[in-house]
Design a protein around this motif. Structure first.
Motif, PDB file in Angstrom:
ATOM      1  N   ILE A 180       0.846  -1.205   0.000  1.00 55.64           N
ATOM      2  CA  ILE A 180       0.000   0.000   0.000  1.00 55.64           C
ATOM      3  C   ILE A 180       0.880   1.254   0.000  1.00 55.64           C
ATOM      4  N   TYR A 181       1.948   1.224   0.790  1.00 55.98           N
ATOM      5  CA  TYR A 181       2.885   2.346   0.798  1.00 55.98           C
ATOM      6  C   TYR A 181       3.664   2.410  -0.509  1.00 55.98           C
ATOM      7  N   SER A 182       4.174   1.267  -0.966  1.00 49.95           N
ATOM      8  CA  SER A 182       5.021   1.235  -2.152  1.00 49.95           C
ATOM      9  C   SER A 182       4.281   1.696  -3.398  1.00 49.95           C
ATOM     10  N   LEU A 183       2.981   1.405  -3.474  1.00 47.42           N
ATOM     11  CA  LEU A 183       2.181   1.738  -4.648  1.00 47.42           C
ATOM     12  C   LEU A 183       1.306   2.964  -4.421  1.00 47.42           C
ATOM     13  N   ASN A 184       1.473   3.610  -3.260  1.00 51.84           N
ATOM     14  CA  ASN A 184       0.730   4.828  -2.922  1.00 51.84           C
ATOM     15  C   ASN A 184      -0.785   4.616  -3.028  1.00 51.84           C
ATOM     16  N   LEU A 185      -1.248   3.528  -2.439  1.00 53.39           N
ATOM     17  CA  LEU A 185      -2.669   3.204  -2.456  1.00 53.39           C
ATOM     18  C   LEU A 185      -3.352   3.747  -1.206  1.00 53.39           C
ATOM     19  N   SER A 186      -4.650   3.936  -1.307  1.00 54.23           N
ATOM     20  CA  SER A 186      -5.442   4.343  -0.148  1.00 54.23           C
ATOM     21  C   SER A 186      -5.918   3.100   0.589  1.00 54.23           C
ATOM     22  N   TYR A 187      -6.169   3.252   1.872  1.00 54.77           N
ATOM     23  CA  TYR A 187      -6.719   2.133   2.634  1.00 54.77           C
ATOM     24  C   TYR A 187      -8.161   1.878   2.196  1.00 54.77           C
ATOM     25  N   PRO A 188      -8.579   0.616   2.116  1.00 53.05           N
ATOM     26  CA  PRO A 188      -9.994   0.328   1.815  1.00 53.05           C
ATOM     27  C   PRO A 188     -10.891   0.962   2.872  1.00 53.05           C
ATOM     28  N   LYS A 189     -11.978   1.563   2.449  1.00 50.60           N
ATOM     29  CA  LYS A 189     -12.860   2.247   3.389  1.00 50.60           C
ATOM     30  C   LYS A 189     -13.435   1.302   4.428  1.00 50.60           C
ATOM     31  N   ASP A 190     -13.694   0.049   4.013  1.00 47.75           N
ATOM     32  CA  ASP A 190     -14.295  -0.891   4.968  1.00 47.75           C
ATOM     33  C   ASP A 190     -13.266  -1.515   5.901  1.00 47.75           C
ATOM     34  N   LEU A 191     -11.983  -1.086   5.778  1.00 49.69           N
ATOM     35  CA  LEU A 191     -10.932  -1.556   6.690  1.00 49.69           C
ATOM     36  C   LEU A 191     -10.101  -0.381   7.229  1.00 49.69           C
ATOM     37  N   ARG A 192     -10.655   0.790   7.208  1.00 55.39           N
ATOM     38  CA  ARG A 192      -9.875   1.987   7.552  1.00 55.39           C
ATOM     39  C   ARG A 192      -9.352   1.937   8.986  1.00 55.39           C
ATOM     40  N   TYR A 193     -10.153   1.414   9.923  1.00 56.53           N
ATOM     41  CA  TYR A 193      -9.715   1.388  11.320  1.00 56.53           C
ATOM     42  C   TYR A 193      -8.667   0.301  11.557  1.00 56.53           C
ATOM     43  N   THR A 194      -8.816  -0.823  10.871  1.00 59.79           N
ATOM     44  CA  THR A 194      -7.818  -1.890  11.010  1.00 59.79           C
ATOM     45  C   THR A 194      -6.454  -1.410  10.514  1.00 59.79           C
ATOM     46  N   PHE A 195      -6.437  -0.795   9.339  1.00 63.09           N
ATOM     47  CA  PHE A 195      -5.166  -0.313   8.810  1.00 63.09           C
ATOM     48  C   PHE A 195      -4.633   0.879   9.607  1.00 63.09           C
ATOM     49  N   GLU A 196      -5.531   1.674  10.159  1.00 69.73           N
ATOM     50  CA  GLU A 196      -5.075   2.768  11.022  1.00 69.73           C
ATOM     51  C   GLU A 196      -4.350   2.201  12.239  1.00 69.73           C
ATOM     52  N   PHE A 197      -4.880   1.134  12.817  1.00 69.75           N
ATOM     53  CA  PHE A 197      -4.223   0.501  13.957  1.00 69.75           C
ATOM     54  C   PHE A 197      -2.866  -0.063  13.548  1.00 69.75           C
ATOM     55  N   LEU A 198      -2.823  -0.751  12.405  1.00 70.94           N
ATOM     56  CA  LEU A 198      -1.565  -1.332  11.943  1.00 70.94           C
ATOM     57  C   LEU A 198      -0.513  -0.252  11.715  1.00 70.94           C
ATOM     58  N   GLN A 199      -0.915   0.845  11.087  1.00 71.50           N
ATOM     59  CA  GLN A 199       0.043   1.915  10.781  1.00 71.50           C
ATOM     60  C   GLN A 199       0.461   2.691  12.025  1.00 71.50           C
ATOM     61  N   LYS A 200      -0.516   3.145  12.784  1.00 69.87           N
ATOM     62  CA  LYS A 200      -0.227   4.132  13.825  1.00 69.87           C
ATOM     63  C   LYS A 200       0.112   3.517  15.185  1.00 69.87           C
ATOM     64  N   VAL A 201      -0.392   2.337  15.455  1.00 70.48           N
ATOM     65  CA  VAL A 201      -0.108   1.699  16.736  1.00 70.48           C
ATOM     66  C   VAL A 201       1.022   0.684  16.595  1.00 70.48           C
ATOM     67  N   LEU A 202       0.879  -0.249  15.636  1.00 68.05           N
ATOM     68  CA  LEU A 202       1.933  -1.256  15.471  1.00 68.05           C
ATOM     69  C   LEU A 202       3.212  -0.639  14.907  1.00 68.05           C
ATOM     70  N   MET A 203       3.092   0.069  13.776  1.00 69.75           N
ATOM     71  CA  MET A 203       4.278   0.609  13.105  1.00 69.75           C
ATOM     72  C   MET A 203       4.714   1.951  13.684  1.00 69.75           C
ATOM     73  N   GLU A 204       3.858   2.564  14.524  1.00 69.57           N
ATOM     74  CA  GLU A 204       4.159   3.841  15.175  1.00 69.57           C
ATOM     75  C   GLU A 204       4.472   4.946  14.159  1.00 69.57           C
ATOM     76  N   LEU A 205       3.685   4.984  13.096  1.00 68.42           N
ATOM     77  CA  LEU A 205       3.822   6.015  12.072  1.00 68.42           C
ATOM     78  C   LEU A 205       2.657   6.982  12.211  1.00 68.42           C
ATOM     79  N   ASP A 206       2.960   8.214  12.584  1.00 66.07           N
ATOM     80  CA  ASP A 206       1.949   9.248  12.814  1.00 66.07           C
ATOM     81  C   ASP A 206       1.002   8.824  13.929  1.00 66.07           C
ATOM     82  N   GLY A 207       1.577   8.245  14.983  1.00 61.30           N
ATOM     83  CA  GLY A 207       0.773   7.679  16.051  1.00 61.30           C
ATOM     84  C   GLY A 207       0.174   8.676  17.021  1.00 61.30           C
ATOM     85  N   ASN A 208       0.442   9.961  16.830  1.00 61.02           N
ATOM     86  CA  ASN A 208      -0.103  10.967  17.751  1.00 61.02           C
ATOM     87  C   ASN A 208      -1.476  11.467  17.339  1.00 61.02           C
TER      88      ASN A 208
END
Length: 519
Positions: A476-504
């Motif tokens: 998703i990052y490599s191809l500059n894709l948007s997160y699927p709308k029906d999984l926005r919270y799951t991917f938000e958790f993966l990005q911001k909590v697990l990967m700690e990217l823009d976690g504030n």
């Protein structure tokens, strides 16, 4: 299986590195772990003690050379050619490789890489105010002394204020050209913390006026950079926008998922034509065997070219895969993600998922109602098979359910004899597919795990579901894709909590879950 390494960071400076998920699959991942654990900056390579050469240090090119309790040594690279020399080190005599300093072994063309054009660090936790010009520094030092002596605040002249803002803007662009409101707060707060004489009496925070002035200064600074050809800003020039029929007049192409290197410039000395030649050579190299180091080198060199193609052209996935087949491997997706964010993908994802698993399972058990029953059914598989792969898979599925999203939207499963379901999986817009053997239990290892994007199977044989989810995030990052709308919270958790990217900056739903994890 966890592993421990002794890391030599310098003269009389060694430390222990614990790797909860074992030694990473690639040297790049191991370097990323060392950067993260010991806050090592700059370019460096690694050496290990080779038993074939009386335990002398030689360059580490594959992590299979080291085991638990091994010693690795950090060798700092002083210039760009040093880094390129390391990439081709395996072609030279190993006794030469073990020397304490690197030598320029490549021609100027071969030594060019994407390094100098890339940012090496994300936005800092504590923004460091730079040293200003000598004239400005004298005035601030004197004003600070007056503040400490008598509490007198400085009313800076127009020129002094402009010089301060210019210095701050120059420092900000080292990290990003589109800072958020919270990041402007970070800078303004750091300014009045270092120079309390600049506090504003009429402001609740003491720096609100500085924040607003800094926003205007950054807007002007971006205009100046755009006018001199900064690609990260030129892409949003009006004339560029008019050339794209699908792009609205107010749509700005900028980092939206904490990308550090969103739209980098070409390496020094490279052009679009020369990098296209590198791409064509890379396509040929992919068809050969045992040349991963060369492919890695060419992928690094063509990163900016590839990234600009992704952002500007927004190509179809099948077309892009034909042009860049080397990208579509687990190791290269991991490397690309690191180039974009500076964070290792697989090692960080797995270690953080394992770290939060027990807390997540504790939170899941407290969930009642229909959601709670669905989660209990998913987590029951861990009682039959307590392996780490099954636990990770169950936690990820339960996470989707907990956030009121459907795990089937993220990962679709079918039997290897169910041709109808397999054809349906090929129609997925974006997700992980899991193929299981007929008659196998849900806790048995899958026959195949892969990724489908836009109906195109882009990766196969990923081993387990957690690895599939991690690599999907990387794509998703490599191809500059948007997160699927029906999984926005799951991917938000993966990005911001697990990967700690823009976690504030979290949505209410994910913030509540994160709070519960720390109770």
């Amino acid at each position: 299986m966890a592993a421990t390494l002794r890391v030599i960071l310098g003269a009389d400076n060694a430390a222990k590195l614990t790797l909860p998920t074992g030694i990473p699959d690639s040297v790049e991942d191991l370097i990323g772990e060392i950067r993260r654990h010991f806050a090592v900056s700059g370019n460096f390579r690694l050496q290990y003690r080779d038993a074939e050469f009386d335990n002398e240090f030689v360059n580490l090119t594959v992590t299979s050379e080291i085991k638990d309790k091994c010693t690795v040594k950090v060798i700092y690279l002083t210039n760009e050619s040093d880094a390129s020399a390391h990439q081709t080190a395996s072609s030279f005599d190993s006794s030469f490789l073990s020397s304490s300093s690197d030598t320029d072994m490549l021609s100027s063309h071969e030594s060019s890489s994407s390094g100098p054009s890339l940012r090496s660090q994300p936005w800092p936790t504590n923004f460091q105010i730079p040293e200003f010009s000598y004239e400005v520094q004298i005035q601030l030092d004197k004003a600070n002394q007056a503040f400490y002596n008598s509490g007198t605040l400085l009313n800076p002249s127009t020129k002094l204020k402009s010089d301060i803002l210019d210095g701050l803007a120059s420092e900000i662009v080292k990290y990003k050209v589109y800072p958020s409101s919270a990041e402007f707060d970070d800078v303004a707060l750091a300014l009045i913390t270092k120079y309390p004489c600049l506090k504003e009496q009429g402001s609740v925070t003491g720096f609100y006026g500085w924040k607003i002035s800094l926003k205007y200064k950054m807007a002007n600074y971006r205009t100046r950079l755009r006018n001199i050809g900064c690609p990260e800003l030129s892409i949003n020039a009006v004339k560029e926008k008019r050339g794209a029929a699908s792009q609205g007049p107010n749509q700005v192409k900028k980092p939206r998922k904490a990308e550090v290197n969103y739209y980098p410039d070409y390496p020094v000395g490279e052009t679009k034509e020369s990098l296209e030649e590198e791409r064509q050579a890379l396509v040929l190299e992919v068809k050969k065997k045992n040349n991963q180091q060369l492919i890695q080198s060419k992928m690094e060199r063509t990163f900016a070219f590839r990234r600009q193609e992704v952002i500007e052209d927004m190509p179809f996935i099948a077309e892009f895969k034909n042009r860049w087949p080397a990208l579509f491997t687990s190791s290269q997706v991991n490397a690309e993600f690191t180039r974009i964010t500076t964070v290792p993908l697989l090692s960080t994802f797995m270690s953080k998922l394992d770290h939060y698993s027990s807390q997540l399972m504790r939170v899941f058990k407290k969930k009642g109602g229909t959601v709670g029953r669905s989660i209990n059914l998913i987590m029951a598989a861990t009682d039959k098979n307590p392996s780490v792969e099954v636990r990770r898979e169950c936690v990820l599925k339960a996470l989707c359910v907990y956030l009121n999203e459907k795990p089937d939207s993220l990962m679709k499963e079918c039997l290897d004899v169910d041709l109808v379901s397999m054809r349906e999986m090929e129609k997925m817009v974006l997700g992980v597919y899991v193929v299981r053997h007929e008659g196998a239990d849900s806790t048995d290892p899958p026959e195949d795990v892969g990724i489908v994007i836009e109906g195109c199977t882009v990766l196969q044989d990923l081993g387990d579901v957690a690895s599939g989810c991690a690599v999907l995030l990387g794509l998703i990052y490599s191809l500059n894709l948007s997160y699927p709308k029906d999984l926005r919270y799951t991917f938000e958790f993966l990005q911001k909590v697990l990967m700690e990217l823009d976690g504030n900056k979290l949505s209410n739903k994910v913030q509540v879950l994160k709070n519960k994890l720390h109770e």
